[in-house]
Design a protein around this motif. Structure first.
Motif: not given
Length: 669
Positions: A81-90, A94-95, A340-341
């Motif tokens: 649900e977080i979308g296609d924003i790469g940083v938020l998906k990462y 990982t977190l 995770a990375s």
């Protein structure tokens, strides 16, 4: 005042002998209950506590699985649900596992330092007769359950399992039930009863994870103890059957399997496979199963060597050693963040099917279809919903993704075993072996698309059968167990490939056992736990080795006539838990042993000969007069062979045996 006291006494007597209705019926009912109690306990109260153990552990295992599934679904929903924003998906990828792993480490380590790892090396040590303080304490139970649940929620990112810690949890529950048993029956605590409950607990731990009672008992026998009593076998099998049946029964009411249950399938396999049983394998395919067993054995040797080297290197490196000593959660965060990375789906994770859970890994690898044919079929690729599609990347074939998965997970799994949190290591090597078998099966199917017989009707190769054999062979060679061949059959409900699976397991075990200690023995070696190592050499010359050649000749002994000064010197000379007692200094005939605690009590109750005159504690006495000397039940001769001594140590769970020649003490083993 006297009259008031008499009236009060009369009131007490009246209240004590007050009338109650139906005295005859109540007396008969009480007699019936006593009869029922006697009849129930005629079979022995152990069976009831074993039943409780099996049902309890199955319920806890199922509850943990439900919680893990819900939390993992929340992570999947967040990532989607977080979308296609790469940083938020990462960050979401990982977190989430990093925070859970850090909490697992911090919470479990704050309660007890014994909660990290799998726990099986320590249990093996306990079953050999060594006392590890507080390792089976009930306060560890909650720490292990909560920590293991958080570890499992991390999923395939960390790539850790459940079996080892759950065996430890089952052992703690068994130890607590053993104490409850002594309270209920009002008997003294018996070490043999404790051992029987612990043996049953190991079988229950494995059986309730896989829903496989038979292989659970056999696996616990192979992994945990070299000698196994038949009476323990029946107890373990009863408890494991109760646990596995309860686990399967609860699984029927699960949302995923409930519909199948109402459709007539009341018991479903844990890892369900739809393998064809009309013609499971060709006789000529046994050659490829032997090759698969050889590959699994060689890879297992490399894995065991590298894993043991990594455990030692982490302890010797100044940075990791400091983090593991003072800041374990920080070390966990760094390692899990790296893992995770690497598994991030838009990155390298897309080449290793990182979006699958641990269970989905096995279900996909046990898929009945041949992936090579499905990848060539355009309609098969277009059809959504198949787990196998996670392995089919557009820029890499299924062979490339499986090979990349094996190469990456090799070092990632070794690194994950250094994490100081509750985690099991059997399921990861089980999946890794299934991937090896799947790759070999797909290659064989590619080379022989019509089967090994070019004439007659086509008999296609079934790669899922190779995945079954690979899972059993690799996990069996790493743990030095053969019962994994039966485990895959019970867990999947498929028996068609049992013969080639057993063959692959035997070949892999022959290679691994010849070159490397098992995974759990390696843990004992690295942790430097007291344990009796196996005699690896079976050369005929080893049978001519006798006790006199390797016994300890300098033994601190006491004489029956020794006093304060001699006892003090003996206690300062060694830290033994018991000391041999001889008849006299001139006649060293062994008469028994005395414990260290009794010697300390002897020193406290007597005065030193050179002490200043004053208030005397007690009159000066001798060891033979004031201490209880325990008789010697077993002693070796200098000519006892190495193998005889070794088997006695294993069978009787001994820690120290004295060596005598014509009754005189000459050494100890």
């Amino acid at each position: 005042e006297k009259e008031e006291e008499e009236e009060e006494e009369e009131r007490v007597l009246v209240s004590e002998h007050s009338w109650r209705p139906c005295p005859t019926a109540r007396r008969r009912l009480r007699g019936c209950l006593e009869w029922v109690k006697r009849q129930l306990f005629r079979v022995g109260e152990d069976w009831y506590f074993l039943f409780i153990l099996g049902v309890l552990m199955a319920t806890i295992s199922f509850t943990m699985d439900i919680i893990v599934a819900r939390l993992y679904a929340a992570h999947t929903w967040l990532y989607r649900e977080i979308g296609d924003i790469g940083v938020l998906k990462y960050l979401s990828w990982t977190l989430y596992p990093t925070a859970l792993a850090a909490f697992s480490t911090g919470f479990s380590q704050s309660i007890t330092p014994h909660s990290g790892g799998s726990g099986i090396p320590e249990l093996k040590t306990i079953l050999m007769g060594v006392v590890l303080e507080d390792y089976l304490a009930i306060q560890n139970f909650g720490a292990k359950v909560v920590g293991l649940t958080c570890t499992l929620v991390c999923g395939s990112t960390v790539f850790l399992g459940k079996v080892g810690p759950y065996v430890h949890i089952s052992a703690m529950a068994a130890a607590y039930l053993g104490k409850m048993r002594t309270t209920v029956t009002r008997e003294y605590e018996n070490k043999f009863k404790q051992h029987e409950m612990l043996v049953a607990a190991q079988a229950v731990g494995v059986a309730t994870v896989f829903g496989a009672p038979i292989s659970g008992v056999l696996f616990s026998i192979e992994v945990m103890s070299p000698h196994f009593a038949v009476r323990d076998y029946w107890r373990g099998f009863f408890a494991a059957t109760c646990g596995a049946f309860m686990f399967r029964l609860l699984a029927v009411f699960n949302s995923e399997q409930g519909k199948a249950a109402w459709a007539g399938e009341t018991i479903a396999a844990v890892f369900k496979s739809d393998l064809k049983i009309d013609f499971p394998f060709d006789l000529l395919e046994t050659f490829f199963f032997v090759i698969l067993g050889t590959i699994c054995g060689i890879v297992a040797c490399a894995y065991l060597f590298c894993q043991r080297w990594m455990m030692v290197a982490v302890k010797k490196n100044w940075l990791t050693a400091k983090l593991l000593a003072t800041d374990k959660p920080v070390y966990t965060v760094l390692v899990v963040l790296l893992l995770a990375s690497v598994t991030f789906p838009p990155g390298l994770g897309q080449f290793m099917a990182s979006r699958l859970t641990m269970k989905e890994y096995l279900v996909s690898l046990f898929d009945n279809r041949t992936w090579g044919e499905l990848a060539l079929n355009a309609s098969g690729v277009a059809k959504p919903g198949g787990l196998w599609q996670e392995w089919d990347h557009p820029s890499a074939t299924i062979y490339g993704t499986l090979t990349f998965f094996l190469l990456m997970k090799f070092w990632m799994l070794i690194l994950a075993t250094t994490l100081p949190m509750p985690a099991g290591y059997f399921m990861p090597i089980f999946i890794y072996g299934a991937a090896i078998g799947r790759l070999v099966g797909e290659v064989v199917a590619l080379l022989f698309p019509r089967g090994l017989h070019s004439e007659g009707p086509p008999r296609p190769i079934i790669p899922a059968g190779y995945a079954l054999a690979g899972a059993a062979a690799f996990s069996g060679s790493v743990t030095h167990a053969v019962s994994t061949a039966l485990l895959v059959c019970e867990a999947t409900g498929h028996l068609g490939h049992v013969l080639p699976t057993v063959l692959a397991v035997l070949v892999a075990n022959a290679i691994a056992q010849k070159n490397q200690p098992s995974f759990y023995d390696a843990g004992i070696i690295v942790k430097k736990l007291p344990y009796l190592p196996p005699i690896r050499s079976r050369h005929i010359a080893s049978y001519r080795v006798v006790v006199e050649e390797f016994m300890e000749r300098r033994v601190v002994a006491l004489a029956k006539g020794d006093g304060f000064q001699e006892v003090l010197v003996a206690l300062d000379a060694s830290a033994d838990t018991e000391y041999p007692v001889v008849e006299s200094t001139g006649s060293p005939v062994l008469v028994g042993t005395v414990s260290r605690s009794q010697l300390l009590t002897f020193l406290q109750s007597h005065e030193h000969p050179q002490a200043p005159q004053g208030e005397k504690v007690a009159a000066v006495g001798t060891l033979g007069d004031d201490c209880a000397i325990e008789p010697i039940m077993l002693q070796f001769s200098p000519w006892t062979s190495l193998h005889q001594a070794y088997h006695l140590f294993q069978l009787l769970k001994l820690q120290r045996v004295f060596v005598t020649r014509s009754g005189e003490l000459v050494g100890a083993v």
